[in-house]
Design a protein around this motif. Structure first.
Motif, PDB file in Angstrom:
ATOM      1  N   ASP A 141      54.045  33.722  36.757  1.00 30.73           N
ATOM      2  CA  ASP A 141      54.118  35.313  36.817  1.00 30.73           C
ATOM      3  C   ASP A 141      53.226  35.906  35.729  1.00 30.73           C
ATOM      4  O   ASP A 141      52.546  35.155  34.856  1.00 30.73           O
ATOM      5  CB  ASP A 141      55.431  35.810  37.061  1.00 30.73           C
ATOM      6  N   LEU A 142      53.628  36.978  35.249  1.00 32.48           N
ATOM      7  CA  LEU A 142      53.002  37.783  34.073  1.00 32.48           C
ATOM      8  C   LEU A 142      53.596  37.186  32.783  1.00 32.48           C
ATOM      9  O   LEU A 142      54.643  36.696  32.645  1.00 32.48           O
ATOM     10  CB  LEU A 142      53.614  39.142  34.110  1.00 32.48           C
ATOM     11  N   ASP A 192      42.973  40.942  37.575  1.00 27.11           N
ATOM     12  CA  ASP A 192      44.263  41.172  38.385  1.00 27.11           C
ATOM     13  C   ASP A 192      44.264  42.537  37.918  1.00 27.11           C
ATOM     14  O   ASP A 192      44.367  43.077  36.831  1.00 27.11           O
ATOM     15  CB  ASP A 192      45.347  40.279  38.195  1.00 27.11           C
ATOM     16  N   GLU A 193      45.241  43.268  39.031  1.00 27.57           N
ATOM     17  CA  GLU A 193      45.459  44.926  38.637  1.00 27.57           C
ATOM     18  C   GLU A 193      46.649  44.688  37.687  1.00 27.57           C
ATOM     19  O   GLU A 193      46.885  45.886  37.168  1.00 27.57           O
ATOM     20  CB  GLU A 193      45.866  45.355  40.135  1.00 27.57           C
ATOM     21  N   LYS A 194      47.428  43.791  37.511  1.00 28.98           N
ATOM     22  CA  LYS A 194      48.400  43.624  36.588  1.00 28.98           C
ATOM     23  C   LYS A 194      47.731  43.166  34.921  1.00 28.98           C
ATOM     24  O   LYS A 194      48.749  43.278  34.060  1.00 28.98           O
ATOM     25  CB  LYS A 194      49.482  42.786  37.128  1.00 28.98           C
ATOM     26  N   ASP A 195      46.808  42.824  35.000  1.00 27.35           N
ATOM     27  CA  ASP A 195      45.980  42.592  33.817  1.00 27.35           C
ATOM     28  C   ASP A 195      46.159  43.752  32.719  1.00 27.35           C
ATOM     29  O   ASP A 195      45.927  44.769  33.558  1.00 27.35           O
ATOM     30  CB  ASP A 195      44.684  41.939  33.769  1.00 27.35           C
ATOM     31  N   ARG A 268      48.569  41.641  28.579  1.00 21.02           N
ATOM     32  CA  ARG A 268      49.509  41.051  29.709  1.00 21.02           C
ATOM     33  C   ARG A 268      48.561  40.468  30.691  1.00 21.02           C
ATOM     34  O   ARG A 268      47.494  41.095  30.917  1.00 21.02           O
ATOM     35  CB  ARG A 268      50.083  42.177  30.518  1.00 21.02           C
ATOM     36  N   LYS A 270      48.121  37.877  34.432  1.00 19.67           N
ATOM     37  CA  LYS A 270      48.981  37.365  35.515  1.00 19.67           C
ATOM     38  C   LYS A 270      48.534  35.965  35.652  1.00 19.67           C
ATOM     39  O   LYS A 270      47.277  35.780  35.849  1.00 19.67           O
ATOM     40  CB  LYS A 270      48.899  37.965  36.554  1.00 19.67           C
TER      41      LYS A 270
END
Length: 339
Positions: A141-142, A192-195, A268, A270
């Motif tokens: 995960d993250l 990734d959109e969460k990076d 951050r 992922k």
């Protein structure tokens, strides 16, 4: 219009507070103390290596508030019907065995009409399990990576030299903050959109404030939990609480580190894509690379215990890779080290 309960929630989720910016009266420069090998790698490759948060010099880094939230949840549960289960989980955690969430709680039950004690018990188990996974870098995960700077101060203290620059045999790199931030944010690869990547100033809280903060977060979410219209959305609230606590923990440190005035390059990522590894003294450390513009490096200061020729050595090296704009000088501090 946002409901009052969700105003509290959004405030928690938006933390860390807005990215670091230079305040009036501050010098727009960040400094980093390190050894010669790191100086060579940073300048030659024009990259910063941000290490995984589990490999910081402070073993509680990223966990100060996290631990206090766990402590206050645990204290409540010890007075409930879950006291025996808490004792079992604490024992498993103390033996360094993994706590598997599915063996103690059923997240699907959060969709049903469970009470506060069940909600907190599931949260307690999940937070302990999540901490273990992050510690051992075994989750996909993250993950969070950090490169540490300090706000600019005149070079009048031997402490950072001894702590972070090979007992004053290392160097102090000084960066123009605006140029550094602009180059890193523009070059960072988003896979990734969460990076995510940005700079944040650390906060240093005494432990008494941690207790207040932990209770405020727990009570705030339990108030949301109490609102009838959100009773069907407990699973979402549950995960949002974990994210809020973790985000807040990333830039809170013990006040014993307050003199460092740390500003973090916080990343951050992922999964494990683009994650590299380097040898530490006894561990293999995961890290990610950040490209930066060498124009952001404004000065290199040689430590008090570096050889007299260190200045010329650094000047010769910089002339081949920096265009000669970097100032090189020696620290004014006097220190010979242990006899």
């Amino acid at each position: 219009m946002v409901e009052p309960e969700y105003e509290s929630l959004e405030k928690l989720e938006s933390y860390p507070r807005p990215p670091y910016s230079v305040c009036a009266g501050e010098v727009p420069v960040l400094v980093h103390y390190t050894g010669l090998n790191s100086v060579f790698g940073i300048v030659d490759k024009k990259k910063l290596w941000a290490s995984h948060i589990s490999y910081m010099n402070d073993p509680n880094d990223g966990y100060e508030l996290y631990n206090f939230v766990l402590y206050h949840i645990r204290r409540r549960l010890l007075l409930s019907r879950f006291s025996e289960k808490i004792s079992v989980i604490d024992f498993i955690f103390s033996t360094d065995n993994f706590i598997r969430v599915e063996e103690f709680s059923d997240l699907n039950r959060l969709l049903s009409d469970i009470d506060h004690e069940e909600f907190l018990f599931d949260l307690y188990v999940a937070m302990l399990s999540h901490r273990q996974m992050r510690n051992y870098f075994s989750n996909k995960d993250l993950s969070f990576y950090i490169f540490s700077f300090s706000k600019f101060k005149e070079d009048i203290s031997i402490d950072p030299w001894r702590s972070y620059a090979k007992d004053a045999k290392g160097f102090r790199l000084e960066f123009d903050f605006d140029k550094l931030k602009k180059s890193i944010l523009s070059s960072f690869l988003i896979n990734d959109e969460k990076d995510f990547v940005n700079f944040y100033e650390c906060e240093y809280w005494p432990f008494s404030k941690f207790a207040d903060g932990a209770n405020e977060i727990i009570d705030g979410f339990l108030n949301i939990f109490n609102v009838e219209r959100f009773r069907v959305d407990k699973l979402n609230i549950y995960y949002r609480l974990m994210v809020a606590v973790e985000n807040l923990s990333l830039i809170i440190k013990s006040n014993s580190y307050e003199s460092e005035c740390e500003v973090r390059l916080l990343i951050r990522k992922k999964g494990k894509k683009d994650v590299c590894y380097r040898p530490g003294e006894s561990l293999i450390i995961p890290y990610v690379e950040c490209d930066f513009d060498i124009e952001a490096l404004r000065r290199v200061v040689c430590g008090p215990r570096t050889p007299s020729r260190a200045n010329y050595s650094i000047i010769n090296f910089l002339s081949s890779c920096s265009g000669g704009h970097v100032d090189v000088r020696r620290s004014p501090e006097s220190y010979v080290g242990p006899y």
